[in-house]
Design a protein around this motif. Structure first.
Motif: not given
Length: 282
Positions: A112-115, A148-150, A278-282
């Protein structure tokens, strides 16, 4: 009326004879699969068969699972070396990742992460069309399963969503909500600054009155009024769609509009680039 005791059907992808065990889904689809492969790929299934959760009295042994057939089909096709990987879709990710965690299929999460990190144009196109409800669900999934990407794809939608849509779910009580509000506030500030630059530039009422600026008073007042309306709208929905909609409603009837058309084009380009980030994550 169908008999609940016999209302089962065999999977077309994993039919009778394909394997030596049976997996039955919550919607009564029976998958025939190789026991050794499940044991090899999943310690949970290994324990099921070793401890005896499978009904050994049946021939072949069977296990009833709580997942729907579409989810079971996805993870069986993924672990089966004789099958091509199925096409992933955002709608199935919550159930698929939950099944991967439940049965400890670590490779499924990697898939899933790779996709998500890949360059699939269909995935990218779909990710820009989430509804607010879908984005909220996927943000929860991305946070819960540490993808994280999701989370970023979901935040990209939520950062520009209408304000009233953000307070009708559990999102307001989630750990990510405070971060969303911070990056959303920054987006609003940036759009409002861009609007000031595009619509008024260096003009001020004092400069208009003293003749240092060429915009007539009435047009300048109209532009400033429109700017106030646009800023209010952007504060509630900091999106490209909202900006263009408000622009049409409040500026297209002002004579001076031709003088800022070129600035509008630059503003549109800047905003489209901003929304693609893509917004930054905390």
């Amino acid at each position: 009326m169908a008999d609940p005791q016999t209302d089962f059907r065999d999977s077309e992808e994993f039919p009778v004879g394909y394997g030596d065990i049976k997996l039955t889904s919550s919607d009564r689809v029976i998958f025939h699969f190789q026991q050794w492969l499940l044991i090899y790929m999943s310690p949970v299934f290994k324990d099921m068969f070793m401890i005896g959760d499978a009904k050994e009295s049946s021939n072949p042994p069977s296990v009833t699972l709580s997942e729907e057939s579409k989810v079971i089909s996805m993870f069986l096709r993924f672990i089966d070396p004789m099958k091509d990987n199925p096409t992933l879709e955002f709608t199935i990710l919550p159930q698929l990742l939950e099944a991967a965690r439940k049965y400890q299929f670590g490779k499924i999460k990697d898939w899933v992460v790779s996709w998500l990190n890949g360059s699939d144009p269909a995935m990218e196109a779909t990710a820009t069309q989430f509804s607010t409800v879908q984005a909220i669900e996927l943000l929860e999934v991305g946070t819960s399963f540490d993808v994280p990407r999701l989370s970023q794809l979901a935040l990209r939608i939520l950062i520009k969503a209408p304000a009233h849509e953000l307070f009708v779910s559990n999102l307001a009580r989630s750990e990510m909500f405070e971060h969303l509000m911070k990056i959303r506030s920054k987006r609003i500030d940036r759009l409002q600054q861009l609007l000031k630059l595009v619509l008024c530039g260096g003009a001020t009422p004092r400069r208009v009155r003293s003749g240092q600026f060429t915009i007539p008073d009435t047009i300048y007042i109209g532009i400033c009024t429109a700017m106030v309306e646009l800023m209010h709208a952007v504060g509630l929905e900091p999106s490209y769609a909202c900006c263009m909609r408000s622009w049409s409603n409040h500026l297209n009837n002002i004579d001076y509009i031709d003088a800022i058309v070129h600035k509008k084009k630059v503003f549109q380009e800047d905003l489209q680039e901003l929304e693609a980030e893509l917004p930054v994550l905390p």
